[in-house]
Motif scaffolding. Structure first.
Motif, PDB file in Angstrom:
ATOM      1  N   UNK A  25      -8.075 -71.924  14.790  1.00  0.00           N
ATOM      2  CA  UNK A  25      -8.073 -71.947  16.258  1.00  0.00           C
ATOM      3  C   UNK A  25      -6.800 -72.554  16.839  1.00  0.00           C
ATOM      4  N   UNK A  26      -5.808 -72.835  15.997  1.00  0.00           N
ATOM      5  CA  UNK A  26      -4.541 -73.419  16.457  1.00  0.00           C
ATOM      6  C   UNK A  26      -4.785 -74.738  17.198  1.00  0.00           C
ATOM      7  N   UNK A  31     -11.439 -71.893  21.921  1.00  0.00           N
ATOM      8  CA  UNK A  31     -10.687 -72.938  22.604  1.00  0.00           C
ATOM      9  C   UNK A  31      -9.855 -72.278  23.700  1.00  0.00           C
ATOM     10  N   UNK A  32      -9.625 -72.990  24.792  1.00  0.00           N
ATOM     11  CA  UNK A  32      -8.794 -72.454  25.861  1.00  0.00           C
ATOM     12  C   UNK A  32      -7.324 -72.637  25.498  1.00  0.00           C
ATOM     13  N   UNK A  33      -6.569 -71.530  25.571  1.00  0.00           N
ATOM     14  CA  UNK A  33      -5.131 -71.595  25.336  1.00  0.00           C
ATOM     15  C   UNK A  33      -4.374 -71.781  26.649  1.00  0.00           C
ATOM     16  N   UNK A  34      -4.943 -71.253  27.727  1.00  0.00           N
ATOM     17  CA  UNK A  34      -4.364 -71.385  29.060  1.00  0.00           C
ATOM     18  C   UNK A  34      -5.468 -71.030  30.054  1.00  0.00           C
ATOM     19  N   UNK A  81      -8.643 -68.433  22.864  1.00  0.00           N
ATOM     20  CA  UNK A  81      -8.265 -68.165  21.483  1.00  0.00           C
ATOM     21  C   UNK A  81      -9.476 -68.334  20.587  1.00  0.00           C
ATOM     22  N   UNK A  82      -9.605 -67.401  19.630  1.00  0.00           N
ATOM     23  CA  UNK A  82     -10.695 -67.469  18.673  1.00  0.00           C
ATOM     24  C   UNK A  82     -10.169 -67.890  17.318  1.00  0.00           C
ATOM     25  N   UNK A  93      -6.664 -63.523  20.345  1.00  0.00           N
ATOM     26  CA  UNK A  93      -6.644 -63.933  21.738  1.00  0.00           C
ATOM     27  C   UNK A  93      -7.809 -63.297  22.504  1.00  0.00           C
ATOM     28  N   UNK A  94      -8.246 -63.965  23.563  1.00  0.00           N
ATOM     29  CA  UNK A  94      -9.297 -63.425  24.427  1.00  0.00           C
ATOM     30  C   UNK A  94      -8.873 -63.547  25.879  1.00  0.00           C
TER      31      UNK A  94
END
Length: 369
Positions: free
Chosen positions: A143-144, A284-287, A292-293, A297-298
């Motif tokens: 998940x970075x 998790x929220x990337x922006x 992000x999964x 990306x979602x």
């Protein structure tokens, strides 16, 4: 026994061939609309090399073009023509392929579970001995969100620095990645890092005892019928896990269809459906705009007042794979604007137009009238 007339034999064979290829032949009913949407590529002078659109079970649009391109190890770009048989850099779409393969191996317990501390896999290296680094899990790599400092251009951040460059020559992915300073608690903050993907592939190779090229070919590419591909290597001969994949555009589209079908391909479950669901959901929220999964990306795209969840794989230069489950839509794009993030916005605009066509066709006939 009377033999069939050659005319009827040829007609029967032709019909059979057409049936077998039908899902990959462009549809004609709305072809003009799809083509018109793609005309904006030329109108705007975009350095897009290919666009393929699968809607339902039909390849409704497919376009290849000439443009500037530059390989991973090239200093200068050159103009070249791209066709359906040409391999193209996928760059960070490579990460999304790694994410799928990890799920395949995890289902067979051939790789560590998601909550496995990474430190337990590298007992001879001290960089993870102390908290909070010793709390980093496999899940956090996917998940970075390992919480380690890392500067790398991404769809959510523009930076002149690029910490992925040492991955080309480093003797130890482990030391390069986990020697970084802590900037957040593991699992809490998104920090895009090709280094984490490199560690994932290192874990896969250590756990399975097989080289990455063999793993990805056996577990994913062969079952998908992907026969022509390469995975670029670093200066030490190891796979560039985070950016080295090269595919033909139609094979990129296959990966999108696989995700659309929840891991199934031609009646066979290649990737566990539960893994595809988790990997392509927001972990998790990337922006504010992107989630992000597990290396995917979602996002959401609104058309005519209706919002559609969109799954994406994104690579530097404009490599894109969009999957819209609600509309049975898959769009693959390749391009050559490496290091130029503005190409992503232009592709998003093109995708919005294609999404609008798919949404319009999805309307009930009564509504359309």
């Amino acid at each position: 026994m009377r033999q069939p007339h050659p005319f009827f034999l040829h007609a029967w064979l032709g019909a059979l061939l057409l049936f077998m290829l039908a899902p990959w032949l462009p549809a004609h009913a709305s072809g003009a609309d799809w083509d018109q949407a793609l005309d904006r590529i030329e109108a705007q002078g975009l350095n897009i090399h290919s666009v393929l659109v699968m809607h339902g079970d039909r390849l409704v649009a497919e376009r290849y073009r000439s443009g500037q391109d530059r390989g991973l190890y090239s200093l200068w770009s050159s103009r070249r023509h791209f066709g359906p048989d040409d391999l193209h850099d996928m760059r960070s779409i490579s990460k999304s392929v790694v994410g799928l393969v990890y799920g395949v191996l995890l289902a067979r317990q051939e790789v560590p579970g998601l909550d496995t501390p990474v430190a337990s896999l590298y007992p001879d290296h001290p960089a993870l001995d102390q908290p909070p680094k010793n709390a980093i899990r496999i899940r956090d790599l996917l998940t970075m969100s390992a919480g380690l400092a890392w500067d790398e251009p991404s769809p959510v951040r523009r930076t002149p620095d690029d910490d992925q460059t040492p991955l080309v020559w480093t003797s130890s992915f482990y030391a390069t990645v986990f020697g970084r300073e802590v900037v957040a608690r593991p699992g809490e903050t998104f920090v895009y890092s090709g280094g984490l993907t490199s560690v994932l592939v290192d874990v896969i190779e250590r756990s399975t005892g097989r080289p990455w090229a063999e793993v990805v070919d056996t577990e994913l590419f062969q079952p998908l019928g992907i026969q022509t591909w390469t995975w670029s290597r670093d200066l030490r001969g190891r796979p560039l896990a985070h950016a080295g994949l090269r595919l033909r555009p139609r094979d990129l589209l296959k990966i999108g269809v696989l995700v659309l079908q929840q891991g199934r391909w031609q009646g066979r479950q290649l990737v566990p459906s539960a893994w595809v669901e988790a990997a392509t959901s927001t972990q998790i929220r990337a922006s504010a705009r992107l989630g992000y999964g597990y290396q995917w990306w979602t996002s959401e795209q609104t058309v005519a007042g209706q919002s559609w969840p969109v799954i994406q794989a994104i690579g530097n230069g404009g490599q894109r794979l969009y999957v819209v489950p609600g509309l049975d839509l898959v769009v693959a794009m390749t391009a050559g604007d490496y290091g130029q993030p503005d190409i992503l916005a232009a592709e998003d605009d093109l995708f919005a137009a294609l999404l609008g066509l798919a949404a319009r066709e999805a309307q009930p006939a009564a509504t359309a009238r």
